[in-house]
Enzyme design. Structure first.
Site, short mmCIF file in Angstrom:
data_model
loop_
_atom_site.label_atom_id
_atom_site.label_comp_id
_atom_site.label_asym_id
_atom_site.label_seq_id
_atom_site.Cartn_x
_atom_site.Cartn_y
_atom_site.Cartn_z
N GLU A 1 5.16 5.74 -1.65
CA GLU A 1 4.27 6.37 -2.62
C GLU A 1 2.99 6.71 -1.88
O GLU A 1 2.23 5.83 -1.48
CB GLU A 1 3.95 5.44 -3.80
CG GLU A 1 3.12 6.16 -4.86
CD GLU A 1 2.43 5.23 -5.83
OE1 GLU A 1 1.32 5.60 -6.28
OE2 GLU A 1 2.98 4.17 -6.13
N LEU A 2 2.75 8.01 -1.71
CA LEU A 2 1.69 8.45 -0.82
C LEU A 2 0.56 9.12 -1.62
O LEU A 2 0.21 8.68 -2.70
CB LEU A 2 2.27 9.36 0.25
CG LEU A 2 3.47 8.75 1.00
CD1 LEU A 2 4.04 9.73 2.01
CD2 LEU A 2 3.08 7.44 1.67
N CYS B 1 -4.22 7.40 -6.77
CA CYS B 1 -3.33 8.43 -6.23
C CYS B 1 -2.99 9.47 -7.29
O CYS B 1 -2.69 10.62 -6.96
CB CYS B 1 -2.06 7.80 -5.66
SG CYS B 1 -1.17 6.75 -6.82
#
Length: 470
Positions: A237-238, A271
């Site tokens: 998960e970037l 994010c």
């Protein structure tokens, strides 16, 4: 910030609240790492045979234990990463929601898959645990991001080794404490404080069967490089550069409040926080006026003060990166609507940064293309749904996107055209544990939460039995 002045022995965590040294921890050495892997692998052979009902009980007890330390944990979060104390305890509410949900669905999600009857045969597919799962967790939502993987991994019969961010090391200790208080047998859940080289070593270990990483794109590349040739499962998960589109028919009051909160909560360090806003030309100016008014209701200050609603960035370098983005946008013609002097705590070369609202922006500006990860929103005027969708998709990231409108059917039709993992209508910046959490493009690969989340932490094993006639 974190100072690893002696990369091989000591970790220092420096609080963004007042630049004090908050935690000093010895880093794991080679002996620690080898022993941890051996314990995990030995424990896993027993844990996988433990009935699911018992695994559920251990996980439930651990969450109960964690919640008994809610006030202390909230204070530690504020000190370690700068979130205002008034919000910090809310993270554990989210932890409880996600963990309880995954516990509630695991019987169904992990049940064998039964196939249609075939005379003379019995056939089914079981969900087998992978082995030892290495969880690498970030600092921005230090418990939520970790629990996404830890609880389903344990429920599925895996053992877990947690490497938490060096900015939030106390979270690893609190999670370990919770599982210990729950009576979880030794070796099933462990944590290690690691430097970068030892983290890469652990990723490459043949005694690790799955790696989950939440963090930057560059960090995700490091994980893939370290794991290359070892055939691990990897979940990444970037980053994100998440957009919102406000159509002409939107409830403007609701859109403004929701989007500003989605952009500024946690000082924008999310994010899936909103970083790009596209607003229909007919309501653009009114949106900007209302958004400016909403931003001015925030109070920037020490995260330890209960009146503070906007805390510092996690470190000065992060704040300076955003200052550079803002400056470049202004030099290229963007208009800034917030006076920094109206937020006196915002000072150069500190992690304290005033929120900012920019208009007259284009996709030639870094603030519209690079992940900002801070309290800045940029608003671009659009003249049609087609233009909005094209701009929303014009990004290397694809985590979430939001559309604000009264026409739900039209919103869903537009959502089908967006290259994202999660599509919202009239909301943003929220993870529903019943839905799969995933990203596309540079926002990562794999998925967590929901029933599908168990698929990434198990492997299918097929049983094909032929019954002989005697």
């Amino acid at each position: 910030m974190t100072n690893q002045h002696d990369e091989h022995t000591v970790l220092e965590t420096i609080s963004p609240a007042d630049d004090s040294i908050l935690v000093t921890q010895p880093l794991a050495n080679q002996k620690d790492i080898i022993e941890s892997l051996e314990r995990a692998n030995i424990a896993q052979s027993h844990w996988r045979q433990t009935p699911l009902a018992q695994r559920k009980t251990y996980c439930s007890r651990a969450i109960d234990a964690l919640l008994t330390h809610k006030e202390m944990i909230a204070s530690e979060i504020s000190w370690m990463m700068g979130r205002p104390i008034r919000y910090s305890s809310g993270e554990l509410s989210g932890v409880e929601e996600r963990a309880r949900y995954m516990i509630s669905i695991c019987d169904e999600a992990l049940a064998p898959i039964k196939l249609a009857d075939k005379p003379g045969f019995t056939r089914y597919i079981k969900h087998e645990p992978l082995g030892t799962v290495f969880v690498i967790a970030p600092w921005n939502y230090p418990y939520l991001t970790a629990i996404n993987s830890i609880i389903p991994a344990l429920l599925a019969g895996n053992t877990v080794i947690l490497k938490h961010s060096s900015q939030t090391p106390l979270c690893a200790e609190r999670l370990q404490q919770a599982f210990d208080e729950a009576g979880l047998p030794r070796g099933i859940f462990q944590h290690l404080f690691l430097n970068h080289s030892n983290t890469e070593q652990l990723i490459a270990s043949e005694q690790i069967q799955h790696v989950t990483f939440t963090g930057s794109v560059s960090g995700g590349k490091m994980v893939e490089k370290a794991a290359a040739g070892h055939f691990h499962n990897i979940g990444l998960e970037l980053g994100g550069k998440d957009p919102a589109y406000v159509r002409a028919d939107a409830n403007l009051e609701h859109a403004v409040k929701t989007i500003v909160d989605g952009a500024l909560f946690n000082s924008g360090q999310s994010c899936c926080g909103i970083e790009r806003i596209y607003v229909d030309a007919s309501i653009h100016d009114e949106f900007v006026v209302k958004a400016k008014q909403e931003i001015y209701t925030y109070q920037l200050g020490s995260p330890l003060e209960h009146d503070t609603t906007l805390g510092p960035l996690v470190r000065t370098t992060a704040a300076n990166f955003i200052r550079d983005q803002i400056q470049q946008a202004i030099e290229m013609g963007a208009t800034a609507h917030i006076n920094e002097s109206d937020f006196p705590a915002s000072q150069p070369d500190t992690p304290y940064l005033a929120p900012q609202l920019l208009t007259d922006v284009t996709h030639q500006m870094r603030v519209m293309t690079e992940e900002t990860f801070g309290p800045v929103v940029a608003v671009q005027k659009v003249h049609s749904d087609h233009e909005a969708i094209a701009l929303m998709n014009d990004s290397e990231f694809g985590l979430t996107a939001s559309i604000f409108t009264r026409n739900t059917d039209q919103a869903i039709e537009l959502g089908e055209q967006l290259d994202v993992g999660t599509f919202f209508v009239n909301r943003c910046d929220y993870l529903d544990p019943a839905l799969a959490w995933t990203g596309v493009k540079h926002s990562g690969r794999g998925y967590a939460l929901s029933k599908l989340g168990f698929e990434t932490l198990t492997r299918p094993k097929s049983f094909h039995i032929k019954h002989l006639q005697e």
